[in-house]
Design a protein around this motif. Structure first.
Motif, PDB file in Angstrom:
ATOM      1  N   ILE A 159      28.902  79.118   8.500  1.00 29.94           N
ATOM      2  CA  ILE A 159      30.333  79.403   8.471  1.00 29.94           C
ATOM      3  C   ILE A 159      30.998  78.641   9.613  1.00 29.94           C
ATOM      4  N   ARG A 160      31.997  77.860   9.275  1.00 31.80           N
ATOM      5  CA  ARG A 160      32.677  77.028  10.254  1.00 31.80           C
ATOM      6  C   ARG A 160      34.079  77.520  10.601  1.00 31.80           C
ATOM      7  N   VAL A 161      34.655  78.318   9.741  1.00 30.41           N
ATOM      8  CA  VAL A 161      36.007  78.825   9.991  1.00 30.41           C
ATOM      9  C   VAL A 161      35.911  80.319  10.232  1.00 30.41           C
ATOM     10  N   MET A 162      36.296  80.727  11.440  1.00 33.68           N
ATOM     11  CA  MET A 162      36.231  82.143  11.788  1.00 33.68           C
ATOM     12  C   MET A 162      37.284  82.462  12.830  1.00 33.68           C
ATOM     13  N   GLN A 163      37.608  83.739  12.894  1.00 35.30           N
ATOM     14  CA  GLN A 163      38.564  84.208  13.885  1.00 35.30           C
ATOM     15  C   GLN A 163      38.177  85.600  14.345  1.00 35.30           C
ATOM     16  N   GLY A 164      38.646  85.954  15.505  1.00 35.79           N
ATOM     17  CA  GLY A 164      38.353  87.255  16.089  1.00 35.79           C
ATOM     18  C   GLY A 164      38.087  87.117  17.569  1.00 35.79           C
ATOM     19  N   ALA A 165      37.864  88.235  18.217  1.00 36.62           N
ATOM     20  CA  ALA A 165      37.686  88.263  19.666  1.00 36.62           C
ATOM     21  C   ALA A 165      36.487  87.438  20.129  1.00 36.62           C
ATOM     22  N   GLY A 166      35.478  87.269  19.305  1.00 39.01           N
ATOM     23  CA  GLY A 166      34.279  86.542  19.691  1.00 39.01           C
ATOM     24  C   GLY A 166      34.347  85.046  19.489  1.00 39.01           C
ATOM     25  N   VAL A 167      35.481  84.558  18.999  1.00 40.88           N
ATOM     26  CA  VAL A 167      35.626  83.127  18.774  1.00 40.88           C
ATOM     27  C   VAL A 167      36.338  82.526  19.975  1.00 40.88           C
ATOM     28  N   ALA A 168      35.655  81.633  20.644  1.00 41.30           N
ATOM     29  CA  ALA A 168      36.224  81.010  21.840  1.00 41.30           C
ATOM     30  C   ALA A 168      37.422  80.154  21.471  1.00 41.30           C
ATOM     31  N   GLU A 169      38.481  80.280  22.259  1.00 37.63           N
ATOM     32  CA  GLU A 169      39.687  79.498  22.017  1.00 37.63           C
ATOM     33  C   GLU A 169      39.461  78.014  22.243  1.00 37.63           C
ATOM     34  N   ASP A 170      38.438  77.649  22.992  1.00 38.94           N
ATOM     35  CA  ASP A 170      38.166  76.251  23.260  1.00 38.94           C
ATOM     36  C   ASP A 170      37.237  75.631  22.210  1.00 38.94           C
TER      37      ASP A 170
END
Length: 177
Positions: A159-170
């Motif tokens: 999975i390459r597209v994800m969002q949430g608190a565990g996804v680094a903004e960088d």
């Protein structure tokens, strides 16, 4: 009328911005007899923008309004619109019908993703969804990624597209669609 107005506003936004925009289509709109025809007319006038428009439905609609969801996919994909299904984790029975739809992506999130790192059964189910989706050319996006451990697990699964608190903004390659 609200969903048609939302699509109209999204197309207006796309005229002056780059990128893509997503509009969620409600069940009341989906079941209106003239909704798809009116939407198709709007898209025909702005076909150049339609390729950057994403329309989403909840997975529940696949099981309760399948003919309408199929018609939405069949009619609008011809304009270049990408159709997606969200909340697949809340309606896994919809996976069995994905092969009948022309979807661009499915979103999996909520408690399913949050518990994935602690659930061998959940990981097996995710692998099945990924295999089915991959065979059909449907991308899988993950929402509600709680931590880097889950992010790394999802990334290892493909999975390459994800969002949430565990996804680094960088990490732009992991940014939300």
């Amino acid at each position: 009328s609200c969903d048609l107005q939302a699509v109209r506003l999204a197309l207006d936004w796309l005229m002056i911005h780059s990128g893509a925009v997503c509009v969620r289509i409600s069940t009341p709109s989906l079941v209106q007899n003239d909704f798809l025809a009116r939407l198709a007319i709007m898209l025909a006038d702005r076909k150049d923008l339609a390729t950057r428009l994403l329309l989403e439905r909840d997975a529940h609609a696949i099981t309760t309004q399948f003919p309408r969801v199929a018609a939405l996919c069949q009619r609008l994909v011809g304009y270049g619109v990408r159709i997606g299904v969200r909340r697949l984790a809340q309606q896994f029975t919809a996976v069995a019908q994905l092969h009948q739809l022309r979807l661009a992506y499915v979103r999996i999130g909520g408690g399913f993703v949050e518990q994935l790192s602690n659930s061998p059964g959940g990981r097996q189910l995710m692998r099945s969804v990924l295999k089915t989706s991959g065979d059909l050319g449907i991308e899988v996006y993950a929402d509600d990624v709680p931590d880097t451990r889950t992010r790394d697990l999802l990334s290892a699964m493909g999975i390459r597209v994800m969002q949430g608190a565990g996804v680094a903004e960088d990490s732009p390659e992991l940014a939300a669609a």
